[in-house]
Design a protein around this motif. Structure first.
Motif, PDB file in Angstrom:
ATOM      1  N   LYS A 139      10.936  13.243  16.629  1.00 29.91           N
ATOM      2  CA  LYS A 139       9.800  11.910  16.491  1.00 29.91           C
ATOM      3  C   LYS A 139       8.671  12.310  16.986  1.00 29.91           C
ATOM      4  O   LYS A 139       8.604  13.320  17.477  1.00 29.91           O
ATOM      5  CB  LYS A 139      10.531  11.025  17.812  1.00 29.91           C
ATOM      6  N   ALA A 140       7.916  11.410  16.496  1.00 30.21           N
ATOM      7  CA  ALA A 140       6.283  11.687  16.843  1.00 30.21           C
ATOM      8  C   ALA A 140       6.254  11.566  18.440  1.00 30.21           C
ATOM      9  O   ALA A 140       6.820  10.985  19.092  1.00 30.21           O
ATOM     10  CB  ALA A 140       5.727  10.379  16.213  1.00 30.21           C
ATOM     11  N   VAL A 141       5.428  12.626  18.904  1.00 27.30           N
ATOM     12  CA  VAL A 141       5.379  12.634  20.472  1.00 27.30           C
ATOM     13  C   VAL A 141       3.995  12.298  20.770  1.00 27.30           C
ATOM     14  O   VAL A 141       3.725  12.239  21.843  1.00 27.30           O
ATOM     15  CB  VAL A 141       5.602  14.125  20.906  1.00 27.30           C
ATOM     16  N   MET A 142       2.987  12.234  19.867  1.00 27.15           N
ATOM     17  CA  MET A 142       1.977  11.548  20.130  1.00 27.15           C
ATOM     18  C   MET A 142       1.270  10.854  19.004  1.00 27.15           C
ATOM     19  O   MET A 142       1.848  10.954  17.830  1.00 27.15           O
ATOM     20  CB  MET A 142       0.851  12.576  20.628  1.00 27.15           C
ATOM     21  N   ALA A 143       0.111   9.951  19.498  1.00 25.64           N
ATOM     22  CA  ALA A 143      -0.500   9.360  18.010  1.00 25.64           C
ATOM     23  C   ALA A 143      -1.418  10.181  17.367  1.00 25.64           C
ATOM     24  O   ALA A 143      -1.445  11.224  17.720  1.00 25.64           O
ATOM     25  CB  ALA A 143      -1.386   8.375  18.934  1.00 25.64           C
ATOM     26  N   PRO A 144      -1.303   9.861  16.034  1.00 28.08           N
ATOM     27  CA  PRO A 144      -2.166  10.712  14.957  1.00 28.08           C
ATOM     28  C   PRO A 144      -3.607  11.034  15.643  1.00 28.08           C
ATOM     29  O   PRO A 144      -4.049  10.364  16.325  1.00 28.08           O
ATOM     30  CB  PRO A 144      -2.340   9.785  13.716  1.00 28.08           C
ATOM     31  N   VAL A 145      -4.035  12.229  15.229  1.00 27.27           N
ATOM     32  CA  VAL A 145      -5.348  12.790  15.741  1.00 27.27           C
ATOM     33  C   VAL A 145      -6.266  12.198  14.815  1.00 27.27           C
ATOM     34  O   VAL A 145      -6.261  12.033  13.389  1.00 27.27           O
ATOM     35  CB  VAL A 145      -5.543  14.155  15.925  1.00 27.27           C
ATOM     36  N   GLY A 146      -7.458  11.339  15.227  1.00 31.93           N
ATOM     37  CA  GLY A 146      -8.408  10.575  14.653  1.00 31.93           C
ATOM     38  C   GLY A 146      -7.603   9.661  13.771  1.00 31.93           C
ATOM     39  O   GLY A 146      -6.580   8.735  14.182  1.00 31.93           O
ATOM     40  N   GLU A 147      -7.987   9.651  12.338  1.00 32.34           N
ATOM     41  CA  GLU A 147      -7.557   8.857  11.301  1.00 32.34           C
ATOM     42  C   GLU A 147      -6.326   9.316  10.429  1.00 32.34           C
ATOM     43  O   GLU A 147      -6.175   9.003   9.160  1.00 32.34           O
ATOM     44  CB  GLU A 147      -8.598   7.989  10.774  1.00 32.34           C
ATOM     45  N   ALA A 148      -5.808  10.394  10.800  1.00 30.42           N
ATOM     46  CA  ALA A 148      -4.837  11.322  10.249  1.00 30.42           C
ATOM     47  C   ALA A 148      -3.703  10.334   9.832  1.00 30.42           C
ATOM     48  O   ALA A 148      -3.221   9.431  10.778  1.00 30.42           O
ATOM     49  CB  ALA A 148      -4.597  12.559  10.900  1.00 30.42           C
ATOM     50  N   ARG A 149      -3.147  10.298   8.582  1.00 26.94           N
ATOM     51  CA  ARG A 149      -1.877   9.579   8.377  1.00 26.94           C
ATOM     52  C   ARG A 149      -0.797  10.452   7.552  1.00 26.94           C
ATOM     53  O   ARG A 149      -1.185  11.560   7.157  1.00 26.94           O
ATOM     54  CB  ARG A 149      -2.235   8.166   7.407  1.00 26.94           C
ATOM     55  N   SER A 150       0.400  10.051   7.843  1.00 32.12           N
ATOM     56  CA  SER A 150       1.719  10.976   7.348  1.00 32.12           C
ATOM     57  C   SER A 150       1.739  10.908   5.852  1.00 32.12           C
ATOM     58  O   SER A 150       1.184   9.861   5.195  1.00 32.12           O
ATOM     59  CB  SER A 150       2.737  10.473   7.875  1.00 32.12           C
ATOM     60  N   ASN A 151       2.418  11.496   5.046  1.00 28.81           N
ATOM     61  CA  ASN A 151       2.650  11.671   3.982  1.00 28.81           C
ATOM     62  C   ASN A 151       3.081  10.377   3.305  1.00 28.81           C
ATOM     63  O   ASN A 151       2.732   9.814   2.333  1.00 28.81           O
ATOM     64  CB  ASN A 151       3.658  12.851   3.391  1.00 28.81           C
ATOM     65  N   CYS A 152       4.279  10.124   4.084  1.00 28.75           N
ATOM     66  CA  CYS A 152       4.965   8.592   3.915  1.00 28.75           C
ATOM     67  C   CYS A 152       3.919   7.641   3.755  1.00 28.75           C
ATOM     68  O   CYS A 152       3.995   6.653   2.780  1.00 28.75           O
ATOM     69  CB  CYS A 152       6.242   8.578   4.517  1.00 28.75           C
ATOM     70  N   TRP A 153       3.040   7.456   4.719  1.00 35.67           N
ATOM     71  CA  TRP A 153       2.243   6.427   5.006  1.00 35.67           C
ATOM     72  C   TRP A 153       1.200   6.420   3.828  1.00 35.67           C
ATOM     73  O   TRP A 153       1.001   5.175   3.025  1.00 35.67           O
ATOM     74  CB  TRP A 153       1.400   6.491   6.379  1.00 35.67           C
ATOM     75  N   LEU A 154       0.806   7.331   3.470  1.00 42.98           N
ATOM     76  CA  LEU A 154      -0.496   7.557   2.340  1.00 42.98           C
ATOM     77  C   LEU A 154       0.352   7.395   1.035  1.00 42.98           C
ATOM     78  O   LEU A 154      -0.273   6.409   0.242  1.00 42.98           O
ATOM     79  CB  LEU A 154      -0.742   9.132   2.303  1.00 42.98           C
ATOM     80  N   THR A 155       1.644   7.736   0.781  1.00 38.61           N
ATOM     81  CA  THR A 155       2.393   7.415  -0.541  1.00 38.61           C
ATOM     82  C   THR A 155       2.740   5.741  -0.688  1.00 38.61           C
ATOM     83  O   THR A 155       2.543   5.256  -1.538  1.00 38.61           O
ATOM     84  CB  THR A 155       3.370   8.144  -0.994  1.00 38.61           C
ATOM     85  N   SER A 156       2.899   5.429   0.618  1.00 37.97           N
ATOM     86  CA  SER A 156       3.196   3.929   0.592  1.00 37.97           C
ATOM     87  C   SER A 156       2.027   3.138   0.354  1.00 37.97           C
ATOM     88  O   SER A 156       2.078   1.943  -0.563  1.00 37.97           O
ATOM     89  CB  SER A 156       3.959   3.511   1.971  1.00 37.97           C
TER      90      SER A 156
END
Ligand code: SF4
Length: 538
Positions: free
Chosen positions: A450-467
């Motif tokens: 599971k994510a242990v911290m918020a994304p650094v800056g405006e980084a987003r995951s692969n799934c978020w981007l493709t969605s």
């Protein structure tokens, strides 16, 4: 303040898939990472990931979307908003699809993360939109093809069985350096059972230095050695003929073929001495609890599939499969085939053209055979890999990436050689900033990170981007397979990430906190369709 420790999993392309304990100095600051107390990796991790905090908090992280401002490959970019970056990329993909057909777009990915949900995000996007697909040939494909030809399924023994072996053969792998978890079980067998270790490898590597016997054969001659070992076992009464008759398609023709593959014949091919070959064959054939740990050396040679096929026949001839600690392991990847059944990985039934990912340079420079009669590639999304320095024929790859008529978006954590060629760069999360499920190709545990911290800056995951790319552009979606509503920002992108994925995860997640350790998720020894097709020419 007392440091909080939270569980995670290493996502790297490595057979260990180590369980991790992440010590947090603050909610968004990692202090250090240690190995977690998990039955297979047992608290061991490599030095690289022990320093992962430096990567997460590096000032080299890309923290906002970037747009190219200079010539291609110049590395000149300016920050832009996510909306601008997504709109620009979606417009380029849509324009390419409308003008040249959907197969003119290629989402290229590989093992930047092995998390089953994030790694396959671009697969679902690509399949939903009818983009060109890819054959994942760049690493284990050759070895896997040989393994399946011999064994019949891409499954493998639980490597902890090495502790029950009397002989462990590391063939084409430097376990000391590349499978740190596995050596624990080898050492256990050596200490508690007096097990012997043999290394078969052209290199005198650190694993060979710890072995009782090192067969330093010529590169690419493993199949010849395997045939000679079978020759000796069959000639000297060391073969399990009942096993061969009951569970394999061994025939008199195969035996006649192997009778010509003598140690003298193999010595001339492999560069080993006859005495070395015979000594190994007798040791292997007379040790029923013999575990073959087959490595990725088989995937780095032209004869790799045929060699792997021949080597997988050894435990069938000796009958080692019958015995605890006996048998072979290459990749345990498909031990977890239930994920596919849950439809996490891809949209079913898509049959667009598939490019050989190792031919990226030839595809991008328009080689007609590689394009298979279809349109040129006009737009790409690259995730989880750095092909400018990884893919073969890097001059052609770079020539292709430099094309002014190719739109390229790259999802990355830092400015890689490939990202420098991009028109748009999307900032990517690390394993600590998104959720995922992890299987392993080196052991049999399913784990949740599971994510242990918020994304650094405006980084987003692969799934978020493709969605976002799919859902943000409804007209961009073919047949309604993906789309509708705004995706969530939780990393899985809600129902956007493949039919059933959310449901599959929902069934799993409540059962675990951190790591899941279902013992022998699949009873491999019973499930294995044992077929050793010995008819290859080795
Ligand atoms: S050994 Fe492999 S799986 Fe384990 S921490 Fe290192 S890279 Fe990750």
């Amino acid at each position: 303040m007392k440091a909080k420790t939270v569980p995670s999993v290493c996502p790297h392309d490595c057979p260990s898939a180590c369980a991790l304990d992440v010590e947090m100095a603050a909610p968004d600051r990692v202090a250090r990472i240690r190995g977690a107390d998990m039955p297979y990796t047992a608290g061991v991790i490599c030095a690289k990931v022990a320093r992962y905090a430096e990567l997460v908090h590096s000032d080299q992280r890309i923290t906002t979307p970037l747009r190219r401002t200079g010539p291609k490959g110049s590395g000149q970019f300016e920050p832009v908003s996510w909306d601008e970056a997504l709109d620009e990329a979606a417009a380029a993909y849509r324009a390419a699809a409308e003008r040249f057909g959907a197969e003119s777009v290629w989402a290229y990915h590989y093992g930047g993360t092995l998390g089953r949900v994030q790694q396959t995000a671009s697969v679902r996007l690509r399949d939903a939109l009818g983009w060109s697909r890819q054959l994942d040939t760049i690493c284990g494909h050759i070895g896997g093809t040989g393994w399946k030809a011999g064994v019949g399924a891409m499954s493998g023994l639980d490597p902890r069985e090495m502790a029950e072996a009397d002989l462990i053969v590391a063939w084409g792998c430097n376990m000391v350096a590349t499978q740190v978890g596995a050596m624990h079980w080898v050492t256990k067998a050596v200490r508690e059972r007096g097990a012997k270790m043999v290394v078969i490898d052209p290199y005198r590597n650190p694993t060979a230095e710890r072995a009782d016997m090192h067969l330093r054969l010529r590169p690419g001659t493993d199949g010849a050695l395997a045939c000679a070992v079978m020759n000796v076992m069959l000639a000297e009464g060391l073969a399990d003929r009942a096993f061969l008759a009951e569970l394999t398609d061994f025939t008199p023709e195969v035996e006649a073929h192997l009778s010509s593959r003598t140690p003298a014949w193999a010595a001339a091919v492999t560069g080993l001495t006859e005495a070395e070959i015979v000594a190994f064959a007798r040791l292997y054939g007379s040790t029923k609890r013999a575990f073959l740990r087959l490595g990725y050396g088989f995937t780095r040679q032209r004869n790799g599939a045929a060699a792997m096929h021949a080597v997988t026949a050894l435990p069938a001839v000796s009958g080692a499969w019958r015995h605890p600690g006996g048998g072979a392991a290459f990749s345990a990847w498909k031990n977890f085939s239930f994920l596919k059944e849950e439809d996490v990985l891809e949209v079913a039934g898509v049959r667009t053209r598939s490019f050989d990912m190792s031919r990226l340079g030839a595809v991008l420079t328009g080689n007609p055979a590689d394009l298979q009669g279809g349109p040129p590639v006009k737009a790409m999304l690259i995730m989880g890999t750095n092909p400018a320095v990884v893919a073969p024929d890097s001059l052609a790859v770079r020539q292709g990436l430099l094309r002014d008529d190719l739109f390229l978006a790259v999802h990355e954590q830092r400015m890689t050689e490939t990202a420098r060629y991009a028109d748009i760069i999307f900032p990517a999360t690390t394993m600590l900033e998104h959720d995922d499920l992890y299987v392993s190709y080196g052991h049999t545990f399913l784990q949740v990170g599971k994510a242990v911290m918020a994304p650094v800056g405006e980084a987003r995951s692969n799934c978020w981007l493709t969605s976002q790319l799919a859902g943000g552009q409804p007209s961009f979606v073919r047949g309604g397979g993906v789309g509708g509503g705004r995706p969530s920002a939780d990393g899985f992108g809600a129902a956007r990430c493949g039919r059933g994925s959310r449901q599959a995860l929902g069934r799993l997640l409540p059962t675990v906190r951190g790591h899941a350790f279902p013992e022998r998720l699949r009873p491999f020894r019973q499930a294995l369709p044992l077929r050793s097709r010995l008819g290859g020419d080795g």
